[in-house]
Scaffold this active site. Structure first.
Site, PDB file in Angstrom:
ATOM      1  N   GLU A   1       0.968  -1.357   0.024  1.00 19.28           N
ATOM      2  CA  GLU A   1      -0.141   0.202  -0.092  1.00 19.28           C
ATOM      3  C   GLU A   1       0.791   1.355   0.207  1.00 19.28           C
ATOM      4  O   GLU A   1       0.657   2.130  -0.817  1.00 19.28           O
ATOM      5  CB  GLU A   1      -0.751   0.053   1.101  1.00 19.28           C
ATOM      6  CG  GLU A   1      -2.050  -1.088   1.193  1.00 19.28           C
ATOM      7  CD  GLU A   1      -3.044  -1.183   2.163  1.00 19.28           C
ATOM      8  OE1 GLU A   1      -2.393  -1.413   3.247  1.00 19.28           O
ATOM      9  OE2 GLU A   1      -4.149  -0.929   2.186  1.00 19.28           O
TER      10      GLU A   1
ATOM     11  N   GLU B   1      -3.900  -9.466   3.414  1.00 22.47           N
ATOM     12  CA  GLU B   1      -4.789  -9.270   4.521  1.00 22.47           C
ATOM     13  C   GLU B   1      -5.960 -10.296   4.715  1.00 22.47           C
ATOM     14  O   GLU B   1      -6.093 -10.416   6.002  1.00 22.47           O
ATOM     15  CB  GLU B   1      -5.364  -7.902   4.541  1.00 22.47           C
ATOM     16  CG  GLU B   1      -4.337  -6.704   4.744  1.00 22.47           C
ATOM     17  CD  GLU B   1      -3.657  -6.355   3.356  1.00 22.47           C
ATOM     18  OE1 GLU B   1      -3.877  -6.959   2.508  1.00 22.47           O
ATOM     19  OE2 GLU B   1      -2.950  -5.399   3.549  1.00 22.47           O
TER      20      GLU B   1
END
Ligand code: 3HC
Length: 699
Positions: free
Chosen positions: A107, A127
């Site tokens: 990210e 995730e």
């Protein structure tokens, strides 16, 4: 110019270089977050830097947010704050990726303006495997680069893509060969300036998301409702990616954050993170110093070319370790080698191996009929017939033939490892390596430490487990070791429940609703009913006083219903299908068995099935801890997670027991002890003490 201990800033020519240096995996914890912000400020203020480069020291790019901080209050700056500042940077930022750019790490890279990956790098948003969704812009930026459908594929699977695939998808702008990430990044930074590459932030790029068909999200929701109805985060992931295409960037990001926080609060997140650390924790055996001297394992022998031996040989060949596969019967050896080839070729047909890789692996497996071929092996794993006499003879032969220092392992699942070790003059070199079937697929390896096993031998095999991609768990010697001993108690209750009035399908449904991939009786069909039946028959014929009277499973085996392999067992199966179908013939066999025992069937509630199948496992697990057969609760959790399909989102057997409530479990165990009796319901003292003092058993 040093920013903090974890992030440094320096200049190379006109490039301001920000380096994250936080071993082992540059996890984005508090120090890294504040260091990144400080380094960015320095870079922006540095009049001699025209462009910034973000790179990482050590073996990998940032592998995600620091998981150890989850569940604690987040100290500012938060990751979204850091990322917003990178996104808005007045100077372009190049991210140079090596190793794995995962989760929060990727990210950060997505908030940079240009991305370059070294060949061999992997990029992903895993995730979901921790019960989360990417919470720092990943669900908003990834669709803007690769399109919403591919973004959903990546975020829902959690699987990374290679550097080459990332380039084809538009996730990175360049793939570089050779040299370090720093060198590759500097080269690309130079080109960005010289060639005037676009440095528009990803947040401002909308062409890949414009005009997305809303049916995409309806399809994904329907698919999840069918495949993963009980999981929390995958459904939120679809909501978040949908927000990326339906809302302006800032609103989509806020929606992602709200959904991320919901996931963070969910018990599934706590369970999956427990499971993540459990897998790593079991490698550290209490009382075995990390610097224990190990032995080199460069070549391995496997005795017995049956299904188990063949699977074990494949495990080593898959890791590039040469194996001598020995079977004294030439015919069995040929059959075993042919089965291995068939197995590899099936994998190649699915596109997971190339034809060349199949040949490479086959070339690592050398068939042999003489023990002399094992003389130089560093480790020999015996996977012969489950008989003490057979195994003792094999170990005597190995003791005579193998060079000094060879580690001698038995794959027994029921026999006493110490008695096998005593057949040799080197019990310190002997231990159990209990693989699970199919050995080349199942990740669990119980490493059975005998009374005399040397520390170095245990440490070597624990390290080797990791090398061959297994989760090795050290256990002590007892009947069934840890995994099967607990399974045995669940099996006994499952059988008793059916004898009292439940149906096999009801028992299995309760277990699959709990999250097991297979119910107890589907698993019995997969493993084969005949194996247990033959063992029980032998014991009965031998007049063993502890042999059980024939049960309804034995009656099925007598009818040739051995399970999936014969198309019928506890269930029936359509040709080529693995879907269990309840069968009236089985109902009749069960009814006959009840009549013979004089049992009038009664309705059994789902709650009773759940309690008796699961609580009996917890009670046995606690006894295993009391006896020191498993050193820690986490060892038992890892064994059931990796060997028996315990649902990872529940963390593991004992982690789940704490969530369920030890008081509730103990009260039920004591009730079943009174009402049903039997050693399996005798309450564990440890469990009672934990419940009485309000102490968790798992942590
Ligand atoms: N946070 C904290 N510690 C981590 C970590 C992380 N993200 N990733 C790995 N570690 C630790 C491990 O626990 C282990 O510690 P130990 O040595 O004390 O046991 C050590 O780093 C080395 O890890 P591995 O043994 O797993 O090393 P490998 O080389 O086999 O694998 C890896 C490296 C591929 C990076 C693997 O560790 C991995 O997959 N890590 C998890 C990655 C991940 O899930 N990232 C997403 C986190 S969630 C997130 O980012 C939320 C965000 O969206 C806001």
């Amino acid at each position: 110019m040093q920013q903090n201990q974890q992030v440094h800033y320096a200049r190379s020519g006109r490039v301001g270089v920000i380096t994250v240096d936080y071993p082992p995996v540059n996890a984005v914890g508090h120090g890294v977050r504040s260091g990144l912000l400080a380094a960015l400020e320095t870079g922006l203020a540095d009049a001699d830097a025209d462009i910034l480069l973000l790179t990482c020291a050590g073996r990998t790019f940032m592998a995600g947010a620091d998981i150890r901080e989850f569940g604690k209050p987040a100290a500012p700056p938060t990751l979204p704050e850091v990322i917003a500042r990178f996104d808005a940077s007045a100077k372009p930022i190049v991210a140079a990726i090596h190793g794995t750019a995962l989760g929060g790490g990727l990210e950060v890279a997505l908030a940079c303006h240009v991305r370059v990956a070294l060949r061999g790098a992997k990029l992903g948003l895993p995730e979901v495997k921790l019960g989360l969704l990417p919470g720092a812009g990943g669900t908003q930026r990834l669709p803007r680069l690769v399109g919403p459908a591919k973004a959903l594929d990546m975020i829902l699977s959690g699987d990374p893509v290679s550097a080459e695939e990332a380039l084809a998808l538009g996730l990175v702008d360049a793939v570089e060969d050779g040299g370090s990430a720093l060198e590759a990044g500097l080269r690309v930074a130079g080109r960005v300036l010289a060639e005037g590459w676009s440095t528009r932030p990803v947040s401002a790029r909308n062409d890949r998301i414009a005009g997305t068909d809303p049916a995409l999200f309806a399809q994904r929701r329907a698919d999840l409702a069918r495949r993963l109805p009980h999981l929390f985060s995958p459904h939120r992931i679809v909501d978040a990616v949908e927000a990326a295409v339906t809302l302006p960037f800032a609103e989509g990001t806020a929606r992602e954050r709200a959904l991320f926080l919901q996931c963070m609060e969910s018990p599934q997140r706590a369970g999956l993170i427990h499971a993540f650390f459990a897998e790593r924790e079991v490698a550290k055996v209490p009382g075995l110093p990390a610097d224990t001297a190990t032995r080199d394992v460069r070549s391995v022998g496997v005795v017995g070319a049956g299904t188990m031996g063949g699977g074990i040989a494949m495990c080593f060949a898959n890791a590039g370790i040469p194996v001598v596969l020995l079977d004294s019967a030439a015919e069995s050896l040929d059959r075993g080698v042919a089965a291995i080839r068939r197995n590899y070729e099936a994998t190649a047909r699915k596109g997971r191996l190339t034809a060349a890789q199949v040949e490479e692996r086959m070339a690592l497996i050398r068939p042999a009929v003489s023990y002399a071929d094992l003389a130089d092996a560093d480790l020999v794993v015996e996977a012969a017939f489950e008989s003490m006499e057979v195994k003792r003879t094999i170990f005597q032969t190995l003791d005579r033939t193998c060079k000094p220092g060879t580690i001698l392992a038995t794959n027994t699942s029921t026999l006493d490892v110490d008695a096998i070790a005593a057949a040799t003059g080197r019990p310190q070199d002997v231990l159990g390596m209990h693989f699970f079937s199919p050995a080349n697929v199942m990740r669990l390896l119980e490493v059975v430490r005998g009374a005399k096993t040397a520390d170095g031998v245990l440490a070597t095999v624990m390290g080797l487990a990791r090398r061959i991609g297994k989760v090795g768990v050290a256990v002590g010697v007892c009947y069934g070791f840890v995994g099967n001993r607990i399974l045995h108690q669940r099996g006994r209750e499952a059988m008793a429940l059916v004898e009292e009035g439940a149906s096999p399908a009801q028992v299995d449904r309760v277990l699959t609703e709990f999250g097991f991939p297979l119910g107890h009786f589907s698993m019995t069909d997969l493993a084969g009913i005949d194996v247990g039946w033959r063992i029980r028959e032998e014991r009965r014929k031998a007049g063993d006083p502890e042999a059980q009277a024939p049960n309804w499973l034995d009656a099925l085996a007598e009818r040739g219903r051995y399970g999936q392999k014969t198309g019928a067992g506890v269930y029936r199966y359509e040709p080529g299908s693995r879907t269990p179908i309840p069968d009236l013939e089985v109902d009749a066999v069960i009814a006959e068995d009840r009549r013979r025992r004089g049992v009038t069937p009664r309705p059994v509630s789902d709650e009773e099935v759940r309690e008796r199948c699961l609580y009996v496992m917890v009670n046995e697990a606690a006894k295993i801890l009391e006896e020191g057969i498993a050193a820690r609760p986490v060892d038992i959790d890892a064994i059931w997670l990796h060997g028996y399909g315990f649902p990872a989102h529940r963390g593991g057997l004992l982690f789940w027991a704490d969530q369920e409530g030890l008081g509730k479990i103990v009260a039920a165990v004591e009730r079943y002890d009174r009402d049903i009796g039997g050693p399996q319901w005798r309450p564990s003292a440890l469990l009672q003490q934990c419940a009485a003092h309000g102490r968790p058993i798992a942590c």
